[in-house]
Structures are given as C-alpha cells and as structure tokens.
Design a protein around this motif. Structure first.
Motif, short mmCIF file in Angstrom:
data_model
loop_
_atom_site.label_atom_id
_atom_site.label_comp_id
_atom_site.label_asym_id
_atom_site.label_seq_id
_atom_site.Cartn_x
_atom_site.Cartn_y
_atom_site.Cartn_z
N ASP A 156 0.81 -1.23 0.00
CA ASP A 156 0.00 0.00 0.00
C ASP A 156 0.84 1.28 0.00
N ILE A 157 2.17 1.14 -0.12
CA ILE A 157 3.06 2.31 -0.07
C ILE A 157 2.72 3.30 -1.19
N ASN A 158 2.50 2.80 -2.39
CA ASN A 158 2.19 3.69 -3.51
C ASN A 158 0.89 4.46 -3.28
N VAL A 159 -0.06 3.81 -2.61
CA VAL A 159 -1.31 4.50 -2.28
C VAL A 159 -1.05 5.59 -1.24
N ALA A 160 -0.24 5.29 -0.24
CA ALA A 160 0.03 6.22 0.86
C ALA A 160 0.78 7.47 0.39
N PHE A 161 1.57 7.35 -0.66
CA PHE A 161 2.39 8.47 -1.12
C PHE A 161 1.95 9.02 -2.48
N LYS A 162 0.84 8.51 -2.98
CA LYS A 162 0.43 8.82 -4.36
C LYS A 162 0.24 10.32 -4.60
N ASN A 163 -0.64 10.95 -3.84
CA ASN A 163 -1.01 12.34 -4.12
C ASN A 163 0.11 13.33 -3.82
N THR A 169 5.58 16.31 -8.42
CA THR A 169 5.83 16.26 -9.86
C THR A 169 5.26 17.49 -10.55
N SER A 170 4.07 17.90 -10.14
CA SER A 170 3.44 19.10 -10.72
C SER A 170 4.28 20.35 -10.45
N ARG A 171 4.81 20.44 -9.24
CA ARG A 171 5.61 21.62 -8.90
C ARG A 171 6.95 21.62 -9.65
N ILE A 172 7.50 20.44 -9.85
CA ILE A 172 8.73 20.35 -10.65
C ILE A 172 8.46 20.84 -12.07
N SER A 173 7.33 20.42 -12.63
CA SER A 173 6.95 20.85 -13.98
C SER A 173 6.76 22.35 -14.04
N GLN A 174 6.22 22.93 -12.97
CA GLN A 174 6.02 24.39 -12.92
C GLN A 174 7.36 25.13 -13.01
N ILE A 175 8.36 24.65 -12.27
CA ILE A 175 9.68 25.28 -12.29
C ILE A 175 10.36 25.07 -13.64
N GLU A 176 10.21 23.86 -14.19
CA GLU A 176 10.81 23.59 -15.51
C GLU A 176 10.20 24.50 -16.57
N LYS A 177 8.92 24.75 -16.47
CA LYS A 177 8.24 25.63 -17.43
C LYS A 177 8.77 27.06 -17.31
N GLU A 198 12.94 33.51 -5.77
CA GLU A 198 13.49 32.76 -4.64
C GLU A 198 12.38 32.33 -3.69
N ASP A 199 11.49 33.27 -3.34
CA ASP A 199 10.38 32.94 -2.43
C ASP A 199 9.47 31.89 -3.04
N LEU A 200 9.24 31.98 -4.35
CA LEU A 200 8.40 30.99 -5.02
C LEU A 200 9.00 29.60 -4.88
N VAL A 201 10.29 29.47 -5.16
CA VAL A 201 10.96 28.16 -5.09
C VAL A 201 10.94 27.61 -3.67
N LYS A 202 11.19 28.47 -2.70
CA LYS A 202 11.18 28.02 -1.30
C LYS A 202 9.79 27.60 -0.86
N ASP A 203 8.77 28.29 -1.37
CA ASP A 203 7.39 27.91 -1.04
C ASP A 203 7.00 26.59 -1.72
N LEU A 204 7.44 26.41 -2.95
CA LEU A 204 7.11 25.19 -3.68
C LEU A 204 7.84 23.97 -3.12
#
Length: 508
Positions: A156-163, A169-177, A198-204
């Motif tokens: 059940d590890i994948n379920v526990a950490f899924k979201n 991953t979404s935040r990584i994509s935001q920075i890459e964009k 800088e504040d954006l990256v630290k918040d993300l």
C-alpha cells in the motif's frame, strides 16, 4: 476505501470477542436495518457519513473473521482517535499519537493498511500544501504524520504516497516551465522582479518538509534539485543575477540530495557565490567613489580614497583571480579621482592669490603640499593601471609634479608602496587588537603604564578559496607620524609575518 467499524454500527462495544457470535450479529443487524428503514432518507448517519444497507452489509461481513472482530473492538473501545481518523480523517490521531503494541502485529497492519494508506496520503498532502517553513507547528505536524508509517504495509506504499508524489511532480513541472520561458525570453520575469522567484521556489519546495520524507521520495528530491539548477542557469544566462542564482543554489543544497549531480550543484554554487561577492565589493567601491565626489579636493582626501578603496580592489582581484576589464576600470577610476584631488590642491597652493605670501614664508606651505603630493602620487602608482592611462595621464602629471618639486628643492624619493597582490582569499573585516602578554584582550581605554607590556595587532576576518602561504608586511605609525622600526624590520615596514592560510579559515 471507506472504513466502517462494524462493531460501532451494530452497537456491540459492550460485548467481548467471545460473546460476539453469529446469533448476536444477526440480531443487531435486524435492529440496524429496521432503524435504517425508519430513517427519513433510508440511510445510516455514521459519524457524518451516510451509509446504505449495502454498505453496512459489506462491512458486517468482516465479522466472520474472529481476528477482525478483535481489531474492530480495539478501535471502537480503546483507540477512538485512530478509529475516527479512519472514518472521517480526524487528524487528532497524529497530534496525540502514541505507540501501541498492537501496531507491531503483522495481522493488524494487514487489516488496517488498506484503510489507513489513503487517509495517510490525504493528511500528508494537506501537510505539504499548508506547510510554512517558519512554523514550528508545520514541522511537528509532518513529524507526527510520518511516525505512523509502520501502519502501512509494502503493498500500500504507492497508495500512501500517491497524491504527494503527484503534487511534487506538478511543482517540478512548474519550475521547468518557468526555466524554459526565461530561456526563450517569453517570461513575465524581468530584471526588476526576478528576485521574487526565490520565495516561489522556497514555497514550492520547503526543505524542512522534503528532508523529513522517507527514501521513497529520494528520486523526486533529486529531480527537484536538477530543476532548480536549470532554473538558476537560465537566470544566469538571461539576467546575470548572481545573487538570485546564489540564493536558489543555496536552497537547492539545503535539500538531502543523493545524485551524481550534487558535485555539479556545489561547483555552480561556488561560482555564483564568488560572482555575487564580487558584485557586492564592486557596489561598495562605487559607493566610496560616489561619497568622495562631494568631499574637498585635497591631498589628504586623495590618500583616504585610496586607502578605503584598496581593500575592495584586493577582494575583487582575489575573487576574479585576474585583472579583468572591470577591475582595471575601477582601479583607474580611483587613480583618476585621487590624482585630480592632488592636482587641485597643488594648483590652489600655487595660485596668484597665495604666491606673495608663499614667497614671504619661503614657500614652506607649498613645500609641505608638494611633499605630500609626491607621496600620494606614488601611492596612486601602486594601483593596477592600464598602460594607456599610465603613459598618457599618470606619468606626465607625475613628471610635472617632480619638476615643481625640483625647483623648490623638495626631495622626491622613490617610495615602495607595493602593488595590490593576488591571493585566494577576501578580507571581510578587520580590527586592531589590544592584548596583554598572554593575548588576553584589553579595553582600548586602559591606560598605559610603563611597567606593563601591551601588544597591538591586527585581526582579519577572511573567506579563503584555497590553501596558500602569505607574507604580511605591517607598519606601526607612531604618534609623531614616524614609522616604528627595529633592527630586524624589513625596509619600509615595522615587521613581517609568514602565515599559512588553510581552507575554511575565518580569522588570521
């Protein structure tokens, strides 16, 4: 998966495991279904969750397993916090968590994990989205959640950490964009607001949260680091903002990174840190130069300008490890301003308004001015100057001054002020030390008594780039303005000192 405690919906809390048999279960089920039939909506209100007969029937089937009966009874009677968390996500379970022996039973973990994992996943995601780096409660919350991981079975590890994984991953994509937009110059960021990133990256990507996560997230943390590095490279190439890049890389390196790229990140940080420090020294030198624009154009101020400028020129040269065009330009600016100050005072002293008085006094005042002018002119010559400036401006003015000195018999000795050396450390601060014979600091206001021995020294706070041996030459100027020397004093100095400076030294 909805958790329904069958013991609670059948109101069997007061019975023991041995008392709960099929007959009792059928009896309580008939009563439960009768209550549902009599309800307004044909459903059971279970802790705010509305259940159909089918939901209840499915949950009651679990009581066929005697182990499950025991587990449901434990949750209903002995662990209300855990029970309520499983039912409706009440996170009081984490804040008041205590280790129970039943948590170590594999059968209990297998029973509870399918229900616990999705609730855990939601709580972990909420903690991430609400995390505040400066909040102690935020840090305690993530610690409280993660200490319950033993209740999740491997399947059940994948379920526990899924979201949480999806959110990262979404935040990584935001920075890459953002990095790509900066590279393509299609971004809304510019020179005026790029520092806000800088504040954006630290918040993300709050390091306090991410560093608390288990190894499951290591790959994503490495990807976060790579994305931040690409972002700072884009900012460096587009905006040349060393300070912003330094802050981003500093945050990157605060993460628990385990990747082959870590050495690259550390090297990048060293590069931008030096560039940022160099910019700061350049800015400070500009401030000094600007401050002297409103001061009297005197030889004394020319000397003071050079003395104030030299430490910053030393640092700029040390960081760059060469005499580049920026360094030479600043050095020439200091020399140009200082020479103008000297020329101004010498010309003023030779003006027609002062000439009669000068003759009457045997040109004594002018001779003093010329003596000082000659000394400061040679001090100017110790700066790193472009050949064009030295040949076409500095040398002609020096020769003119020397001719005037010769006409009035003012000595023009060749003084050795020494060039600005090239070393691999910068001077951050310095102070004169006043100690007794045992190096114990003494107040500067302590009166001097002949029988006491006092020592005056110099303490420099430095930042070192690499190991090196340095010879320091020091001058002690006595109250009468003369240089204090002894039999072993080097020419032009009071004494010298050989020092080995090692990496990470902070004081010398």
């Amino acid at each position: 998966m909805i958790f329904i405690n069958s013991i609670e919906i059948l109101e069997l809390q007061k019975y023991s495991v041995t008392e709960i048999d099929r007959s009792l279960i059928r009896k309580q089920k008939r009563k439960l279904f009768a209550d549902i039939d009599l309800s307004d909506n044909g459903m059971l209100d279970y802790k705010g969750i509305y259940l159909t007969k089918t939901d209840c029937e499915t949950a009651i089937e679990d009581l066929e397993n005697s182990d499950y009966v025991e587990f449901y009874l434990y949750l209903a009677n002995n662990n209300h916090l855990f029970n309520d968390f499983l039912v409706n996500g009440d996170e009081s379970f984490f804040t008041k968590f205590s280790q129970e022996s039943i948590y170590k039973l594999p059968d209990f973990v297998n029973f509870i994990s399918p229900y616990f994992a999705p609730r855990f996943d939601k709580a972990l995601l909420n903690a991430f989205t609400e995390f505040k780096s400066e909040s102690v409660n935020s840090r305690l919350k993530i610690i409280g959640i993660l200490q319950t991981q033993m209740l999740i079975q491997p399947t059940d590890i994948n379920v526990a950490f899924k979201n949480l994984s999806v959110a990262i991953t979404s935040r990584i994509s935001q920075i890459e964009k953002i990095a790509q937009e900066i590279k393509k110059e299609t971004t809304n960021y510019d020179d005026k607001n790029i520092d806000e990133i800088e504040d954006l990256v630290k918040d993300l990507f709050p390091s306090g949260f991410l560093n608390a996560l288990p190894k499951y997230f290591q790959s994503q943390i490495n990807k976060i680091a790579a994305a931040i590095n690409q972002l700072q490279l884009a900012i460096w190439d587009t905006f040349n903002k060393a300070m912003v890049c330094r802050q981003l890389l500093g945050h990157l390196l605060s993460l628990n990174i385990e990747s082959v790229g870590k050495q690259t990140f550390e090297n990048n940080y060293k590069t931008v840190k030096q560039a940022d420090e160099r910019r700061k020294h350049i800015d400070k030198l500009h401030n000094i130069l600007n401050s002297f624009e409103s001061k009297a154009k005197t030889i004394a101020n020319a000397r003071e300008l050079i003395y104030q400028a030299k430490p910053y020129l030393f640092n700029i040269k040390a960081i760059t490890k060469e005499t580049d065009i920026t360094y030479i330009g600043l050095s020439i600016r200091v020399a140009f301003d200082a020479q103008n100050f000297v020329i101004e005072e010498v010309n003023k002293e030779q003006s027609s308004d002062n000439l009669s008085l000068q003759r009457l006094l045997g040109f004594q005042a002018l001779k003093i001015v010329l003596k000082n002018a000659w000394e400061v002119t040679q001090l100017i010559g110790s700066l790193d100057l472009q050949n064009d400036f030295r040949i076409n401006r500095y040398n002609p003015n020096k020769e003119t001054l020397q001719n005037i000195c010769n006409q009035l018999n003012v000595p023009t000795p060749q003084l050795d002020f020494g060039k600005i050396p090239l070393y691999s450390f910068v001077i951050l601060d310095g102070e004169i030390t006043h100690t007794d014979k045992d190096s114990k600091p003494l107040p500067i206001t302590n009166s001097f008594i002949k029988k006491d021995v006092r020592y005056i020294g110099l303490n420099l706070k430095v930042e070192v780039f690499e190991y090196q041996s340095v010879k320091f030459h020091l001058k002690y100027i006595q109250p009468d303005g003369t240089l204090k020397t002894g039999t072993s004093s080097p020419e032009g100095f009071s004494f010298s000192n050989d020092t080995v400076i090692i990496l990470n030294s902070v004081d010398i």
